[in-house]
Design a protein around this motif. Structure first.
Motif, mmCIF file in Angstrom:
data_model
loop_
_atom_site.group_PDB
_atom_site.id
_atom_site.type_symbol
_atom_site.label_atom_id
_atom_site.label_comp_id
_atom_site.label_asym_id
_atom_site.label_seq_id
_atom_site.Cartn_x
_atom_site.Cartn_y
_atom_site.Cartn_z
ATOM 1 N N ASN A 180 12.706 8.522 -5.110
ATOM 2 C CA ASN A 180 11.525 8.374 -5.997
ATOM 3 C C ASN A 180 10.180 8.373 -5.450
ATOM 4 O O ASN A 180 9.960 8.631 -4.390
ATOM 5 C CB ASN A 180 11.912 7.022 -6.972
ATOM 6 N N ASP A 181 8.961 7.745 -6.114
ATOM 7 C CA ASP A 181 7.788 7.645 -5.754
ATOM 8 C C ASP A 181 7.605 6.898 -4.367
ATOM 9 O O ASP A 181 8.292 5.740 -4.179
ATOM 10 C CB ASP A 181 6.985 6.813 -6.813
ATOM 11 N N PRO A 182 7.246 7.471 -3.324
ATOM 12 C CA PRO A 182 6.942 6.845 -2.148
ATOM 13 C C PRO A 182 6.212 5.403 -2.110
ATOM 14 O O PRO A 182 6.209 4.548 -1.404
ATOM 15 C CB PRO A 182 6.287 7.665 -1.085
ATOM 16 N N ALA A 183 5.264 5.303 -3.310
ATOM 17 C CA ALA A 183 4.585 4.160 -3.306
ATOM 18 C C ALA A 183 5.429 2.993 -4.018
ATOM 19 O O ALA A 183 4.931 1.754 -3.702
ATOM 20 C CB ALA A 183 3.351 4.276 -4.546
ATOM 21 N N GLY A 184 6.549 3.317 -4.241
ATOM 22 C CA GLY A 184 7.413 2.230 -4.831
ATOM 23 C C GLY A 184 7.623 2.431 -6.212
ATOM 24 O O GLY A 184 7.135 2.977 -7.216
ATOM 25 N N LEU A 185 8.846 1.587 -6.497
ATOM 26 C CA LEU A 185 8.971 1.255 -7.982
ATOM 27 C C LEU A 185 9.064 0.033 -8.259
ATOM 28 O O LEU A 185 9.429 -0.976 -7.695
ATOM 29 C CB LEU A 185 10.418 1.719 -8.373
ATOM 30 N N PRO A 186 8.674 -0.461 -9.802
ATOM 31 C CA PRO A 186 8.607 -1.783 -10.295
ATOM 32 C C PRO A 186 10.199 -2.068 -10.290
ATOM 33 O O PRO A 186 10.922 -1.008 -10.606
ATOM 34 C CB PRO A 186 7.933 -1.709 -11.636
ATOM 35 N N GLY A 194 18.814 -9.954 -12.989
ATOM 36 C CA GLY A 194 19.341 -11.131 -12.038
ATOM 37 C C GLY A 194 20.130 -10.205 -10.762
ATOM 38 O O GLY A 194 19.630 -10.804 -9.627
ATOM 39 N N ALA A 195 20.777 -9.472 -11.179
ATOM 40 C CA ALA A 195 21.630 -8.728 -10.003
ATOM 41 C C ALA A 195 20.402 -7.814 -9.100
ATOM 42 O O ALA A 195 20.474 -8.050 -7.957
ATOM 43 C CB ALA A 195 22.396 -7.582 -10.530
ATOM 44 N N MET A 196 19.434 -7.410 -9.722
ATOM 45 C CA MET A 196 18.303 -6.394 -9.148
ATOM 46 C C MET A 196 17.603 -7.335 -8.287
ATOM 47 O O MET A 196 17.263 -7.090 -6.933
ATOM 48 C CB MET A 196 17.407 -5.802 -10.200
ATOM 49 N N THR A 197 17.340 -8.436 -8.787
ATOM 50 C CA THR A 197 16.322 -9.561 -8.053
ATOM 51 C C THR A 197 17.009 -9.969 -6.636
ATOM 52 O O THR A 197 16.461 -9.955 -5.739
ATOM 53 C CB THR A 197 15.929 -10.764 -8.698
ATOM 54 N N HIS A 198 18.178 -10.412 -6.863
ATOM 55 C CA HIS A 198 19.202 -10.904 -5.633
ATOM 56 C C HIS A 198 19.146 -9.778 -4.725
ATOM 57 O O HIS A 198 19.030 -9.853 -3.544
ATOM 58 C CB HIS A 198 20.651 -11.102 -6.170
ATOM 59 N N ARG A 199 19.400 -8.304 -5.114
ATOM 60 C CA ARG A 199 19.617 -7.221 -4.241
ATOM 61 C C ARG A 199 18.198 -6.914 -3.504
ATOM 62 O O ARG A 199 18.279 -6.709 -2.163
ATOM 63 C CB ARG A 199 20.232 -5.879 -4.876
ATOM 64 N N ILE A 200 17.041 -6.846 -4.269
ATOM 65 C CA ILE A 200 15.701 -6.744 -3.549
ATOM 66 C C ILE A 200 15.391 -8.146 -2.696
ATOM 67 O O ILE A 200 15.142 -7.709 -1.331
ATOM 68 C CB ILE A 200 14.939 -6.805 -4.801
ATOM 69 N N ASP A 201 16.018 -9.243 -2.898
ATOM 70 C CA ASP A 201 15.670 -10.184 -1.971
ATOM 71 C C ASP A 201 16.552 -10.212 -0.623
ATOM 72 O O ASP A 201 15.810 -10.071 0.481
ATOM 73 C CB ASP A 201 16.172 -11.524 -2.521
ATOM 74 N N PRO A 224 1.821 -5.641 -4.362
ATOM 75 C CA PRO A 224 1.389 -5.962 -5.688
ATOM 76 C C PRO A 224 1.325 -4.589 -6.543
ATOM 77 O O PRO A 224 0.944 -3.375 -5.660
ATOM 78 C CB PRO A 224 0.135 -6.459 -5.455
ATOM 79 N N ASP A 225 1.660 -4.336 -7.482
ATOM 80 C CA ASP A 225 1.230 -2.998 -8.317
ATOM 81 C C ASP A 225 -0.239 -2.923 -8.709
ATOM 82 O O ASP A 225 -0.707 -3.637 -9.601
ATOM 83 C CB ASP A 225 2.274 -3.093 -9.766
ATOM 84 N N PRO A 226 -0.956 -1.947 -8.041
ATOM 85 C CA PRO A 226 -2.334 -1.700 -8.375
ATOM 86 C C PRO A 226 -2.593 -1.304 -9.876
ATOM 87 O O PRO A 226 -3.614 -1.984 -10.451
ATOM 88 C CB PRO A 226 -2.813 -0.743 -7.586
ATOM 89 N N ALA A 227 -1.455 -0.961 -10.745
ATOM 90 C CA ALA A 227 -1.778 -0.876 -12.005
ATOM 91 C C ALA A 227 -1.514 -1.778 -12.869
ATOM 92 O O ALA A 227 -1.799 -1.926 -14.277
ATOM 93 C CB ALA A 227 -0.766 0.369 -12.441
ATOM 94 N N ASP A 228 -0.734 -2.843 -12.427
ATOM 95 C CA ASP A 228 -0.459 -4.125 -13.243
ATOM 96 C C ASP A 228 -0.396 -5.267 -12.321
ATOM 97 O O ASP A 228 0.723 -5.514 -11.756
ATOM 98 C CB ASP A 228 0.851 -3.758 -13.894
ATOM 99 N N ARG A 229 -1.558 -6.100 -12.416
ATOM 100 C CA ARG A 229 -1.419 -7.373 -11.404
ATOM 101 C C ARG A 229 -0.347 -8.363 -11.653
ATOM 102 O O ARG A 229 0.076 -9.261 -10.789
ATOM 103 C CB ARG A 229 -2.649 -8.122 -11.504
ATOM 104 N N ARG A 230 0.532 -8.025 -12.701
ATOM 105 C CA ARG A 230 1.488 -9.184 -13.116
ATOM 106 C C ARG A 230 2.757 -8.621 -12.226
ATOM 107 O O ARG A 230 3.911 -9.397 -12.404
ATOM 108 C CB ARG A 230 1.731 -9.422 -14.532
ATOM 109 N N SER A 231 2.771 -7.365 -11.826
ATOM 110 C CA SER A 231 4.270 -6.832 -11.551
ATOM 111 C C SER A 231 3.975 -6.474 -9.838
ATOM 112 O O SER A 231 2.989 -6.482 -9.246
ATOM 113 C CB SER A 231 4.357 -5.477 -12.173
ATOM 114 N N VAL A 232 5.053 -6.097 -9.462
ATOM 115 C CA VAL A 232 5.233 -5.708 -7.886
ATOM 116 C C VAL A 232 6.066 -4.524 -7.716
ATOM 117 O O VAL A 232 6.500 -3.856 -8.831
ATOM 118 C CB VAL A 232 5.847 -6.752 -7.176
ATOM 119 N N LEU A 233 5.684 -3.616 -6.951
ATOM 120 C CA LEU A 233 6.305 -2.430 -6.456
ATOM 121 C C LEU A 233 7.229 -2.903 -5.294
ATOM 122 O O LEU A 233 6.877 -3.425 -4.313
ATOM 123 C CB LEU A 233 5.126 -1.347 -6.268
ATOM 124 N N VAL A 234 8.433 -2.119 -5.403
ATOM 125 C CA VAL A 234 9.383 -2.145 -4.195
ATOM 126 C C VAL A 234 9.321 -1.017 -3.434
ATOM 127 O O VAL A 234 9.507 0.256 -4.260
ATOM 128 C CB VAL A 234 10.737 -2.641 -4.556
#
Length: 167
Positions: free
Chosen positions: A67-73, A86-93, A105-115
């Motif tokens: 997917n996008d090299p900048a990351g995905l939410p 819940g499973a995704m949060t655990h896996r990302i951690d 931080p997601d530049p398009a949405d300050r409340r979100s992050v990109l992985v």
């Protein structure tokens, strides 16, 4: 000449004998798909072991890689992988702790992050993806070419129908 029998033939025969009032033949489709899935999962686990990856780690890293090299939410990762939040949060951690992914931080949405993948994550997933695709070719080559395209189409139709059903 009798065609070769597999484990599912054995199950269907047992059910036909144990419950002759029921038609066990249709079980041959679902049971074979499930059995092939288990066998392919075992094969994938063995393929990923030398890379130091579990199947779930590979799935997340490969999803990010394609997917996008900048990351995905995380929400988009959920959609791509059909997991709970819940499973995704655990896996990302766990992948962050391994150094294979990072949150930004997601530049398009300050409340979100990109992985996104780190260089270390890319270094571990790229050879694993190459091996995975080579193994997928080896599995496909087990069938005569004339059977591959019809099987792919039949499985596609089955998957689309099953995912659209509401239980």
């Amino acid at each position: 000449m009798t065609p070769e029998r597999d484990f599912v033939d054995h199950l269907v025969a047992q059910w036909s004998e144990a419950r002759p009032d029921l038609d066990a033949e249709p079980m041959g489709v679902a049971a074979r798909i499930m059995r092939v899935g288990v066998l392919l999962e075992r094969r994938l686990a063995a393929l990923l072991e030398p890379h130091g990856l579990s199947i779930w780690e590979f799935d997340v890293l490969a999803t990010l890689r394609r997917n996008d090299p900048a990351g995905l939410p995380p929400k988009r990762l959920l959609q791509e992988m059909l997991l709970s939040s819940g499973a995704m949060t655990h896996r990302i951690d766990r992948l962050v702790a391994s150094g294979w992914v990072e949150r930004h931080p997601d530049p398009a949405d300050r409340r979100s992050v990109l992985v996104r993948l780190t260089d270390a994550g890319r270094a571990v997933v790229d050879p694993a993806v190459a091996d995975r695709l080579a193994d997928a070719r080896a599995v496909a080559d087990l069938l005569p070419p004339s059977q591959t395209a019809p099987m792919v189409e039949a499985l596609r139709r089955l998957a689309l129908t099953l995912q659209d059903e509401s239980w």
